[in-house]
Enzyme design. Structure first.
Site, mmCIF file in Angstrom:
data_model
loop_
_atom_site.group_PDB
_atom_site.id
_atom_site.type_symbol
_atom_site.label_atom_id
_atom_site.label_comp_id
_atom_site.label_asym_id
_atom_site.label_seq_id
_atom_site.Cartn_x
_atom_site.Cartn_y
_atom_site.Cartn_z
ATOM 1 C CB THR A 17 -1.009 -0.094 1.604
ATOM 2 O OG1 THR A 17 -2.018 -0.954 1.128
ATOM 3 C CG2 THR A 17 -1.416 1.210 1.553
ATOM 4 C CB THR A 22 0.551 0.962 5.373
ATOM 5 O OG1 THR A 22 0.594 -0.156 4.898
ATOM 6 C CG2 THR A 22 1.866 1.377 5.982
HETATM 7 N N1 ASP Z 1 -4.737 -0.776 5.185
HETATM 8 C C1 ASP Z 1 -4.635 -1.452 3.836
HETATM 9 C C2 ASP Z 1 -6.148 -2.134 3.966
HETATM 10 O O1 ASP Z 1 -6.466 -2.694 5.233
HETATM 11 C C3 ASP Z 1 -3.688 -2.390 3.530
HETATM 12 C C4 ASP Z 1 -2.445 -2.192 3.685
HETATM 13 O O2 ASP Z 1 -2.088 -0.856 4.186
HETATM 14 O O3 ASP Z 1 -1.569 -2.527 3.177
HETATM 15 O O4 ASP Z 1 -6.779 -1.986 2.921
#
Ligand code: ASP
Length: 309
Positions: A177, A228
């Site tokens: 992400t 993230t």
């Molecule tokens: N926060 C993101 C989600 O849960 C995933 C990530 O940060 O990799 O959609």
């Protein structure tokens, strides 16, 4: 330092132990540093933080290394569904999109939502219709899906459950992400975050990324934050706003607030993830509960740094 710019970007959090021994470590370094330098040029010439975070995130979305835009992870139905949000610290205006398909740069669509001003968050088919209204090009679904993502989904479906992009996957597939936070020469803050979400997520699932206060937040009085990690945990702890509140009400700086926020995430929900933060003074900081967080920063117009661990 009040008239200098700062910029920080991230490419996701996760278990990166193997990555440190891989050739791909330098690939991430090159990508992060190149994007930071492109963002620096814009900030140095006086561009607004809001424009620069959108710009940096769109470059990250276009890079297949990361879990955003093309190269996004696949949901349980083998499809790409993306979330993105952008927020302006000057006036707390925000724009976000959730569960969208076929948009090359979800962050650009989120920015259109912000500029249009009527709503903060558009989802699914409604967001797609708004994209057509804005004359944003619709891409074929095949543009977003990579062979590595098909393999990653198959591996996760065999073991069951849902994973962060970086978790329990082969080193060559450690992708993440993305987000950016910036302070411009006028002292304005902005934040942007964009993601394909979690591997093997249920269709229709929306994470923290497009939710103001959870995966993104910016307020000129306090800080800009991009998060993230496991979205559900960041939603339940309203983590980006919690970090802003720590600065507002406890008078912490970026580093102390980022760490206190992650401590809270771990203590309350045993959360996995990381945050990048720039405070009103332009100080850059990050904190994470995962072993890795791909990130790079330029503090007060100085040298560009990149770290993966
Ligand atoms: N926060 C993101 C989600 O849960 C995933 C990530 O940060 O990799 O959609």
């Amino acid at each position: 330092m009040s008239n200098s710019y700062s910029l920080m970007i991230h490419g996701g959090a996760g278990a990166l132990e193997d990555l440190k021994h891989e050739a791909s470590e330098s690939t991430f370094h090159q990508s992060i540093t190149a994007i930071l330098e492109q963002g620096r040029q814009r900030l140095a010439q006086g561009d607004r933080a809001l424009d620069v975070v959108e710009y940096c995130v769109s470059l990250l979305e276009d890079d297949r290394l990361y879990n955003a835009g093309c190269g996004s992870v696949l949901n349980a139905d083998g499809q790409v569904e993306m979330d993105a949000a952008v927020m302006n610290g000057r006036d707390l205006k925000a724009g976000a999109v959730a569960g969208i398909k076929q948009i090359k740069n979800p962050i650009a669509l989120a920015r259109r939502v912000l500029e249009h001003g009527e709503h903060v968050l558009l989802m699914g088919d409604g967001a797609l219709e708004f994209a057509k209204f804005c004359e944003i090009e619709i891409y074929p679904a095949s543009y977003f899906i990579t062979a590595a993502r098909i393999q990653q989904l198959a591996a996760v479906q065999v073991s069951g459950g849902m994973t962060l992009d970086h978790e329990r996957v082969k080193p060559s597939q450690k992708l993440g992400t993305v987000g950016a936070v910036a302070r411009d020469l006028q002292g304005n803050l902005a934040a942007a975050t964009s993601t394909g979400g979690l591997v093997n997520k249920r269709w229709g699932r929306v994470g923290d990324t497009p939710i103001v206060g959870a995966g993104v937040f910016a307020d000129n009085e306090t800080c800009a934050v991009s998060a993230t990690g496991y979205g559900e945990q960041f939603l339940r702890t309203v983590l980006a706003k919690t970090i802003s509140d720590l600065i507002q009400f406890k008078d912490l700086d970026a580093a102390a607030a980022a760490q206190a926020g992650i401590d809270y995430l771990v203590r309350k929900v045993n959360g996995d993830g990381g945050v990048i933060v720039i405070d009103a003074m332009g100080r850059c900081a990050s904190a994470q509960s995962t072993s890795g967080l791909i990130r790079g920063w330029i503090e007060h117009g100085g040298e560009a740094y990149c770290k993966l661990g």
